[in-house]
Design an enzyme around this catalytic site. Structure first.
Site, PDB file in Angstrom:
ATOM      1  N   ASP A 207       0.898  -1.198   0.159  1.00  0.00           N
ATOM      2  CA  ASP A 207      -0.085  -0.095   0.139  1.00  0.00           C
ATOM      3  C   ASP A 207       0.823   1.178   0.159  1.00  0.00           C
ATOM      4  O   ASP A 207       1.876   1.273   0.589  1.00  0.00           O
ATOM      5  CB  ASP A 207      -0.852   0.074   1.072  1.00  0.00           C
ATOM      6  CG  ASP A 207      -2.034   1.268   1.468  1.00  0.00           C
ATOM      7  OD1 ASP A 207      -2.730   1.143   0.667  1.00  0.00           O
ATOM      8  OD2 ASP A 207      -1.822   1.977   2.372  1.00  0.00           O
ATOM      9  N   GLU A 270       1.480  -0.353  -4.814  1.00  0.00           N
ATOM     10  CA  GLU A 270       0.621   0.827  -5.439  1.00  0.00           C
ATOM     11  C   GLU A 270       1.719   2.186  -5.689  1.00  0.00           C
ATOM     12  O   GLU A 270       2.540   2.620  -4.865  1.00  0.00           O
ATOM     13  CB  GLU A 270      -0.212   1.275  -4.310  1.00  0.00           C
ATOM     14  CG  GLU A 270      -1.207   2.490  -4.641  1.00  0.00           C
ATOM     15  CD  GLU A 270      -2.097   2.989  -3.604  1.00  0.00           C
ATOM     16  OE1 GLU A 270      -3.139   3.560  -3.884  1.00  0.00           O
ATOM     17  OE2 GLU A 270      -1.694   2.820  -2.435  1.00  0.00           O
TER      18      GLU A 270
HETATM   19  C1  NOJ Z   1      -4.606   3.161  -0.876  1.00  0.00           C
HETATM   20  C2  NOJ Z   1      -5.533   2.385  -0.453  1.00  0.00           C
HETATM   21  O1  NOJ Z   1      -5.945   1.635  -1.798  1.00  0.00           O
HETATM   22  C3  NOJ Z   1      -6.590   3.205  -0.106  1.00  0.00           C
HETATM   23  O2  NOJ Z   1      -8.052   2.761  -0.239  1.00  0.00           O
HETATM   24  C4  NOJ Z   1      -6.232   3.751   1.442  1.00  0.00           C
HETATM   25  O3  NOJ Z   1      -7.140   4.641   1.844  1.00  0.00           O
HETATM   26  C5  NOJ Z   1      -4.883   4.323   1.151  1.00  0.00           C
HETATM   27  N1  NOJ Z   1      -4.003   3.712   0.341  1.00  0.00           N
HETATM   28  C6  NOJ Z   1      -4.337   4.470   2.803  1.00  0.00           C
HETATM   29  O4  NOJ Z   1      -3.927   3.383   3.097  1.00  0.00           O
END
Ligand code: NOJ
Length: 537
Positions: A207, A270
């Site tokens: 993440d 991500e």
């Molecule tokens: C990306 C996640 O997909 C999202 O849902 C989240 O709010 C943020 N990162 C923070 O962890």
């Protein structure tokens, strides 16, 4: 569903299809209106029939749920609303029994403010974990140390009375950022990874990977000359001091070293970045993230020439031996069927499963789900609550529960779900689409089956043939096997001269009416039509 032996020589994360499963909205197993692990276990066969190779499951850890699980308070325990560790172990075994892999979210950038590490860290300036988070003194005249903003709106700094300092939070104040410049943090988080890898988890989705490090000098972010009114406030500034710092790749390499202690594991990560920066996260020696996300199909306009350029830019930027990936949706953005419209969403599906790169499917897109309708009194998303009313900003609309059948609560739950079902759930649901050979679900199954059966589609090379006149066409090739894929991005008929396709036979269309047709060098496409043409068998 069989995988062609030539593809099996490649690792699963390269040849396979990954499905992003959102536990809160997949299936409610205990009748409280929220999805959970028991629910997921009861609906695994949907993924088997779809032809999925690996599940990436969003967080199910102990969490106050301020950001729906992305605020982790205990990395190695399952939140009671989701189930138990024993149920998680059973899920891992059942996924494996069905020949699939299970990846889970790993949230290294921040924890919950209720995490014991943060409770200790915030208590004083000299406790053993005092330096585990990103703390800073107030600015000389008082107030936050600099102009850094939270992605969810407002200052990224929150005041801590006990320490007389601010903590930094890229997201909610209740999600303090860990200090990845502290080796003790890295060691503790690496142990979290090992905990799950030992339990049989096949890898992680990392993440907020591009946020892990912040400027050590805490310099202000400069203004963004491209900011447009109506965009989230964070866009007023360029994020150069708080995201994508070059040395972040070293942290990612650290993750990889842990992964490599175990056989056949992988990370996806991500990043919302341009292709050249995405590619940095593979690591120069391919010693970083296996699949740093390519989110361009979410960020860029859906136009044939734009996608043609994206393929070429991406292919040129990839380090030798690195493998691409493509993604149309995730829990943070409006649904592809609403962004592109239902007809082009079918064209998009043909692209996703015939492109060179691992397809990552967002839960519900296989049904063609459109954006949910969430009245103000039912908004759950903290991002929307902090900065209400911006266009395409409420993430709830992409997170509505899976409609399994046409019953009152769509077979998702026995009670009213946590978010409203999509308005058309009586007709757009798994059971109804299974019966309809023209449904989006049937199209997904056909596409995935075709990809699994043909190494050229799963692992082959790609050459872009055209991106002109609303038609994107490319060739996929492996050994003697060749396919030409032609996609019409227009709502009107188009044709393209594709000498490479001459003599080929259509094996799949986004409609159903042309399979078996032989094509000449002029390929005709109906409005919103995509075709896959086999050149050799
Ligand atoms: C990306 C996640 O997909 C999202 O849902 C989240 O709010 C943020 N990162 C923070 O962890």
């Amino acid at each position: 569903m069989q995988v062609h032996p030539a593809s099996l020589a490649e690792p699963w994360w390269k040849r396979g299809v990954i499905y992003n499963l959102y536990p809160c909205s997949y299936m409610d197993g205990n009748g409280d209106g929220w999805g959970d692990i028991a629910g997921i276990r009861s609906r695994l066969d949907h993924l088997v029939r779809l032809g999925i190779d690996a599940i990436w499951m969003s967080p199910v850890f102990v969490s106050p749920m301020k950001d729906f699980g992305y605020d982790v308070a205990d990395h190695t325990a399952i939140g009671p609303q989701f189930g138990t560790l024993a149920e998680m172990d059973a899920l891992i075994a059942e996924v494996h029994d069905r020949g699939m892999k299970l990846m889970i979210d790993f949230v290294p950038n921040h924890t919950s403010d209720q995490h014991p590490w943060f409770l200790e860290s915030r208590a004083s300036r000299d406790n053993p974990r005092a330096d585990w988070y990103v703390w800073h003194d107030p600015a000389p005249g008082g107030g936050p140390p600099n102009n850094w903003r939270s992605l969810f709106g407002g200052s990224a700094w929150a005041w801590c009375e006990e320490r007389g300092q601010y903590w930094y939070h890229a997201f909610l104040a209740e999600q303090p950022d860990l200090n990845w410049r502290n080796p003790a943090v890295a060691a503790a988080m690496h142990d979290v990874m090992r905990f799950w890898l030992r339990r049989g988890i096949d890898g992680f989705r990392i993440d907020a990977m591009w946020h892990l490090l912040k400027d050590p000098l805490f310099r202000d972010n400069p203004p963004n000359p491209d900011f447009k009114p109506g965009e989230p406030a964070i866009r007023e500034l360029l994020q150069i001091r708080i995201a994508d710092l070059p040395e972040t790749v070293d942290v990612v390499r650290g993750f990889r070293r842990v992964l490599d202690e175990f056989p056949d594991r992988a990370t996806i990560g991500e990043l919302y970045l341009d292709f050249d920066r995405i590619c940095a996260y593979y690591g120069a020696a391919l010693d970083g993230c296996n699949l740093p996300f390519n989110l361009h199909l979410i960020m860029d306009p859906w136009k044939a020439d734009v996608v043609a350029r994206a393929i070429e830019t991406y292919e040129a930027a990839l380090p030798e031996g690195a493998w691409p990936n493509w993604i149309f949706g995730n829990p943070d953005n409006p649904r592809v069927a609403s962004r592109l419209g239902p007809a082009q969403a079918r064209v998009a599906a043909v692209f996703l499963f015939t492109a060179r790169g691992t397809p990552i499917v967002w839960q519900g897109d296989e049904l063609g789900l459109t954006n949910g309708v969430v009245p103000p009194e039912r908004v759950r998303d903290p991002q929307e609550k902090q900065e209400p009313g911006l266009v395409d900003h409420n993430r709830d609309i992409a997170r509505t529960p899976m409609p399994w059948d046409g019953t009152t609560h769509a077979g998702f739950s026995t009670v009213e779900p946590w978010l409203p079902l999509t308005p058309d759930h009586a007709s757009v649901n798994v059971a109804a689409e299974e019966r309809d050979p023209r449904s989006m679900l049937s199209l997904h199954r056909r596409l995935i089956a075709l990809r699994r059966a043909h190494p050229a589609l799963a692992i082959g090379d790609v050459t872009v043939l055209t991106g002109a006149n609303d038609v994107l066409a490319y060739e996929r090739r492996h050994g003697g096997e060749r396919f030409v894929v032609a996609l019409n991005f227009a709502h009107a008929a188009r044709s393209a001269t594709l000498t490479e396709a001459a003599g080929g036979r259509i094996v799949l269309t986004s409609g159903l009416d042309r399979e078996g047709e032989t094509v000449g060098e002029v390929v005709r496409l109906a409005a919103d039509e995509a075709v896959v043409i086999a050149l050799t068998e």
